[in-house]
Design a protein around this motif. Structure first.
Motif, PDB file in Angstrom:
ATOM      1  N   TRP A 258       0.839  -1.205   0.000  1.00 13.92           N
ATOM      2  CA  TRP A 258       0.000   0.000   0.000  1.00 13.92           C
ATOM      3  C   TRP A 258       0.873   1.253   0.000  1.00 13.92           C
ATOM      4  CZ3 TRP A 258      -5.150   0.238  -0.873  1.00 13.92           C
ATOM      5  CH2 TRP A 258      -5.865  -0.958  -0.799  1.00 13.92           C
ATOM      6  N   ASP A 259       1.936   1.255   0.795  1.00 13.07           N
ATOM      7  CA  ASP A 259       2.828   2.416   0.826  1.00 13.07           C
ATOM      8  C   ASP A 259       3.530   2.618  -0.506  1.00 13.07           C
ATOM      9  OD1 ASP A 259       2.196   2.871   3.476  1.00 13.07           O
ATOM     10  OD2 ASP A 259       3.921   1.762   4.256  1.00 13.07           O
ATOM     11  N   PHE A 260       3.849   1.527  -1.185  1.00 20.02           N
ATOM     12  CA  PHE A 260       4.524   1.624  -2.475  1.00 20.02           C
ATOM     13  C   PHE A 260       3.556   1.920  -3.616  1.00 20.02           C
ATOM     14  CE2 PHE A 260       8.354  -1.330  -1.305  1.00 20.02           C
ATOM     15  CZ  PHE A 260       8.756  -0.398  -0.358  1.00 20.02           C
ATOM     16  N   GLY A 261       2.260   1.846  -3.355  1.00 20.77           N
ATOM     17  CA  GLY A 261       1.261   2.177  -4.368  1.00 20.77           C
ATOM     18  C   GLY A 261       0.852   1.031  -5.255  1.00 20.77           C
ATOM     19  N   TYR A 262       1.187  -0.222  -4.900  1.00 20.39           N
ATOM     20  CA  TYR A 262       0.833  -1.373  -5.728  1.00 20.39           C
ATOM     21  C   TYR A 262      -0.591  -1.853  -5.478  1.00 20.39           C
ATOM     22  CZ  TYR A 262       5.953  -1.543  -5.995  1.00 20.39           C
ATOM     23  OH  TYR A 262       7.275  -1.233  -6.149  1.00 20.39           O
ATOM     24  N   MET A 263      -1.165  -1.426  -4.383  1.00 21.27           N
ATOM     25  CA  MET A 263      -2.536  -1.794  -4.041  1.00 21.27           C
ATOM     26  C   MET A 263      -3.363  -0.527  -3.923  1.00 21.27           C
ATOM     27  SD  MET A 263      -3.215  -5.085  -3.669  1.00 21.27           S
ATOM     28  CE  MET A 263      -4.511  -5.251  -2.440  1.00 21.27           C
ATOM     29  N   TYR A 276      -0.757   1.999 -19.630  1.00 22.07           N
ATOM     30  CA  TYR A 276       0.333   1.779 -18.676  1.00 22.07           C
ATOM     31  C   TYR A 276       0.350   2.821 -17.566  1.00 22.07           C
ATOM     32  CZ  TYR A 276       2.772   5.520 -21.138  1.00 22.07           C
ATOM     33  OH  TYR A 276       3.107   6.715 -21.696  1.00 22.07           O
ATOM     34  N   THR A 277      -0.136   4.037 -17.822  1.00 18.36           N
ATOM     35  CA  THR A 277      -0.111   5.061 -16.780  1.00 18.36           C
ATOM     36  C   THR A 277      -1.050   4.734 -15.637  1.00 18.36           C
ATOM     37  OG1 THR A 277      -1.755   6.312 -18.062  1.00 18.36           O
ATOM     38  CG2 THR A 277       0.564   6.919 -18.348  1.00 18.36           C
ATOM     39  N   ASN A 278      -2.022   3.854 -15.875  1.00 22.26           N
ATOM     40  CA  ASN A 278      -2.956   3.453 -14.822  1.00 22.26           C
ATOM     41  C   ASN A 278      -2.556   2.140 -14.166  1.00 22.26           C
ATOM     42  OD1 ASN A 278      -4.659   5.668 -15.356  1.00 22.26           O
ATOM     43  ND2 ASN A 278      -5.607   4.572 -17.063  1.00 22.26           N
ATOM     44  N   ASN A 279      -1.425   1.581 -14.577  1.00 17.03           N
ATOM     45  CA  ASN A 279      -1.003   0.288 -14.070  1.00 17.03           C
ATOM     46  C   ASN A 279      -0.120   0.489 -12.846  1.00 17.03           C
ATOM     47  OD1 ASN A 279      -0.177  -2.316 -13.603  1.00 17.03           O
ATOM     48  ND2 ASN A 279       0.883  -2.586 -15.546  1.00 17.03           N
ATOM     49  N   ASN A 280      -0.743   0.755 -11.713  1.00 19.96           N
ATOM     50  CA  ASN A 280       0.044   1.033 -10.518  1.00 19.96           C
ATOM     51  C   ASN A 280       0.724  -0.217  -9.964  1.00 19.96           C
ATOM     52  OD1 ASN A 280      -3.019   0.799  -9.699  1.00 19.96           O
ATOM     53  ND2 ASN A 280      -1.868   0.046  -7.937  1.00 19.96           N
ATOM     54  N   GLU A 281       0.343  -1.410 -10.440  1.00 13.74           N
ATOM     55  CA  GLU A 281       1.012  -2.611  -9.925  1.00 13.74           C
ATOM     56  C   GLU A 281       2.328  -2.892 -10.640  1.00 13.74           C
ATOM     57  OE1 GLU A 281       0.081  -6.917 -10.826  1.00 13.74           O
ATOM     58  OE2 GLU A 281      -1.801  -6.018 -11.452  1.00 13.74           O
ATOM     59  N   LEU A 282       2.643  -2.114 -11.675  1.00 12.90           N
ATOM     60  CA  LEU A 282       3.912  -2.289 -12.365  1.00 12.90           C
ATOM     61  C   LEU A 282       5.054  -1.900 -11.435  1.00 12.90           C
ATOM     62  CD1 LEU A 282       5.466  -2.860 -15.029  1.00 12.90           C
ATOM     63  CD2 LEU A 282       5.217  -0.424 -15.556  1.00 12.90           C
ATOM     64  N   ILE A 283       5.977  -2.816 -11.216  1.00 12.41           N
ATOM     65  CA  ILE A 283       7.120  -2.579 -10.341  1.00 12.41           C
ATOM     66  C   ILE A 283       8.352  -2.190 -11.150  1.00 12.41           C
ATOM     67  CG2 ILE A 283       8.682  -3.642  -8.662  1.00 12.41           C
ATOM     68  CD1 ILE A 283       6.349  -5.394  -7.744  1.00 12.41           C
ATOM     69  N   PHE A 284       8.578  -2.892 -12.247  1.00 14.42           N
ATOM     70  CA  PHE A 284       9.725  -2.597 -13.103  1.00 14.42           C
ATOM     71  C   PHE A 284       9.375  -3.040 -14.508  1.00 14.42           C
ATOM     72  CE2 PHE A 284      14.189  -3.645 -14.612  1.00 14.42           C
ATOM     73  CZ  PHE A 284      14.625  -2.329 -14.639  1.00 14.42           C
TER      74      PHE A 284
END
Length: 562
Positions: A258-263, A276-284
């Protein structure tokens, strides 16, 4: 004479320079490179360019998905077929990534030459503090990339040389191979060391950029590396402590999700390409320039401005997608539950897991140019046309159907290749927890259980798949979990490696498709057919060391069987 060095002013998506080459007419003095913030930044950018997208990783056009049971590549001349017919060797290598050592050498040089750098000539510039705010991350980004390159090498070749200092060519050619376990420990230690120094995101920083290494990327890389190290290929004695270490590494990411914005996870439709701009679960990931090359390769033939078919998803993969309402498989030998009795093999695409429709363009789907895909014999995109799908399916994932290839109106789109995303971390965690504890509901000392991790993925908006039933045995849960990984991460360059680290590649050699015929009343008959029978030998669980490298350094030796 002072050493001179070529700096490539390149975007992330194109080929890397060979820093071992020297040309007096084109090169800058090394001291000039690393005393300039601009050139130093460009040097790091070039190191990023070693990170490949999986679009066209084998030959010019094929993905590794066509070298496992996810797909068949329709062009018979593509070198990817050598993976499947056994025609590869230490001399005829495929997917040769020994060149990652060039990227590693570039990192070692970067770290050596930038240590203590303060860009004295810029101290009186108004933006000096902004420059140094960017620069402070550079050494940690470079170390992340080195750890990533080492993982990519280790998963291919097993034992490899571990080089963390800048060597001469003579020294480099005398290096011995370091055990796989030591390489993985190096990666894990590096990720632990650099993660606290990397930002959670670059969005709010002086220079916002997508694609740079973040804290979450370092932690996710550790999760992946330890999962591989715990897997049967590299852990033949099934040391449970390795599974626990892998679970802990994934749990550390989950604790911070949650802090990293993946959820919360984005909805299913926001995962690919222009969203892709709405893909907050993208890490790398790797962002590629706007083009239409991937569409030209993979659009169906037979439509105006069509493509050359490219990757044909297999019936093996399509069958892995369950029925949405029940969550039951559509085949009787899934290994975890009985087949859904409501599944109709003559109406096979009704009521399936919504992720399947994002993967394939199946017969009857409305897709490119709002035309209906006709995969049946005699249809516009079906046999017997040249380059028609050989499996009955066309690839949809990553292929932007809104792209136009029509001669009067050609358009291009931007593509983003997912290298790491949060759903993978959840699946890493669930697998490691099941192997370590054997209980899908166990969570003592962990943020969630294996079962809860899977639910997060299956309950994503527009997926809405039911959770796993409580009456599954441990082995059934594991089998269903492997299937989950297969469908969730399809065509993201996981299956090729998963069947190797699980040591089940020899069970995936029968490749199926469907033959489709159209009846007079407009209905269709679907017949499952064996399309290809592939070759897999035990030696193929690891790549051969390129013979060209052994000629240079005989001390490397060769992997067994090659």
């Amino acid at each position: 004479m002072k050493t001179k060095l070529f700096i490539c002013l390149l975007a992330f998506s194109i080929s890397s320079c060979n820093y071992l080459d020297h040309d007096e007419s084109d090169f800058l003095e090394k001291e000039a490179v690393f005393s300039s913030f601009k050139y130093t930044s460009n040097f790091l950018t070039n190191i990023y360019s070693y990170v490949p997208a999986a679009f066209g990783t084998i030959g010019d056009d094929a993905m590794r998905s066509a070298a496992c049971d996810e797909a068949i590549f329709v062009d018979n001349l593509s070198p990817v077929h050598s993976f499947n017919n056994g025609a590869w060797s230490a001399i005829n290598t495929l997917d040769d990534k020994w060149d990652y050592f060039k990227g590693i050498r570039a990192v070692n040089m970067f770290l050596k030459e930038t240590e203590g750098q303060e860009f004295e000539d810029l101290k009186h510039n108004e933006d000096y503090n902004d420059i140094m705010a960017q620069f402070k991350y550079y050494p940690y980004e470079a170390r992340f990339l080195r750890a990533y390159f080492y993982f990519e090498l280790a998963k291919r070749y097993g034992d490899i040389p571990l080089i963390t200092t800048l060597l001469t060519e003579e020294e480099a050619n005398l290096q011995k191979r370091t055990p796989f376990e030591t390489i993985i420990q190096f990666i894990a230690d590096e990720c632990d060391a650099i993660a606290p120094h990397l930002p959670i995101s670059y969005k709010e920083l002086i220079k916002s950029e997508t694609g740079r290494a973040t804290r979450g990327a370092a932690m996710a890389l550790k999760s992946r590396a330890l999962l591989y190290a715990a897997s049967p290929l590299f852990n033949p004695n099934n040391d449970i402590e390795k599974w626990k270490s892998a679970a802990k590494a994934a749990a550390d990411v989950i604790d911070n999700a949650w802090d990293f914005g993946y959820m919360p996870l984005p909805d299913l439709w926001s995962l690919w390409n222009n969203n892709y701009t709405n893909n907050n679960e993208l890490i790398f990931g790797v962002m590629q320039r706007e083009d239409n090359w991937f569409e030209r390769v993979n659009f169906p033939i037979g439509i105006e401005g069509g493509g050359s078919t490219g990757h044909c998803p297999t019936e093996n993969l399509v069958e892995a997608y369950e029925m949405q309402e029940s969550g039951l498989p559509v085949i009787p030998n899934a290994g975890y539950e009985h087949a859904d009795p409501n599944y109709d093999p003559q109406n096979p695409y009704e009521g399936r897991d919504p992720r399947m429709y994002e993967l394939v363009a199946q017969n009857g789907a409305w897709w490119v140019y709002d035309q209906q895909v006709e995969c049946w014999y005699g249809g516009r995109s079906g046999k017997p046309q040249k380059n028609a799908t050989v499996t009955g399916y066309y690839l949809r994932k990553y292929v932007d159907g809104s792209t136009s290839l029509k001669s009067e109106f050609v358009t291009s789109k931007r593509h983003v290749w997912n290298i790491m995303r949060y759903s993978e971390v959840l699946l890493n965690f669930a697998e490691a927890m099941m192997e370590a504890y054997g209980d899908p509901h166990y969570k003592e000392g962990y943020p969630i259980s294996a079962n809860e991790a899977v639910k997060i993925i299956r309950e994503r908006t527009h997926v809405d798949m039911p959770g796993y039933p409580d009456n599954l045995t441990t082995e059934e849960f594991k089998a269903k979990l492997r299937n989950e990984r297969r469908v969730e991460l399809s065509f993201e360059d996981h299956r090729f490696w998963d069947i190797r680290r699980w040591k089940i590649a020899d069970q995936t050699t029968d490749i199926y498709g469907v033959d489709i015929t159209k009846n007079e009343d407009g209905s269709f008959n679907y017949q499952k057919v064996l399309v290809e029978k592939r070759i897999f030998k035990d030696c193929m669980y690891l790549y051969p060391i390129p013979q060209s490298e052994i000629y240079i350094n005989p001390g490397l030796g060769q992997n067994p069987g090659w």
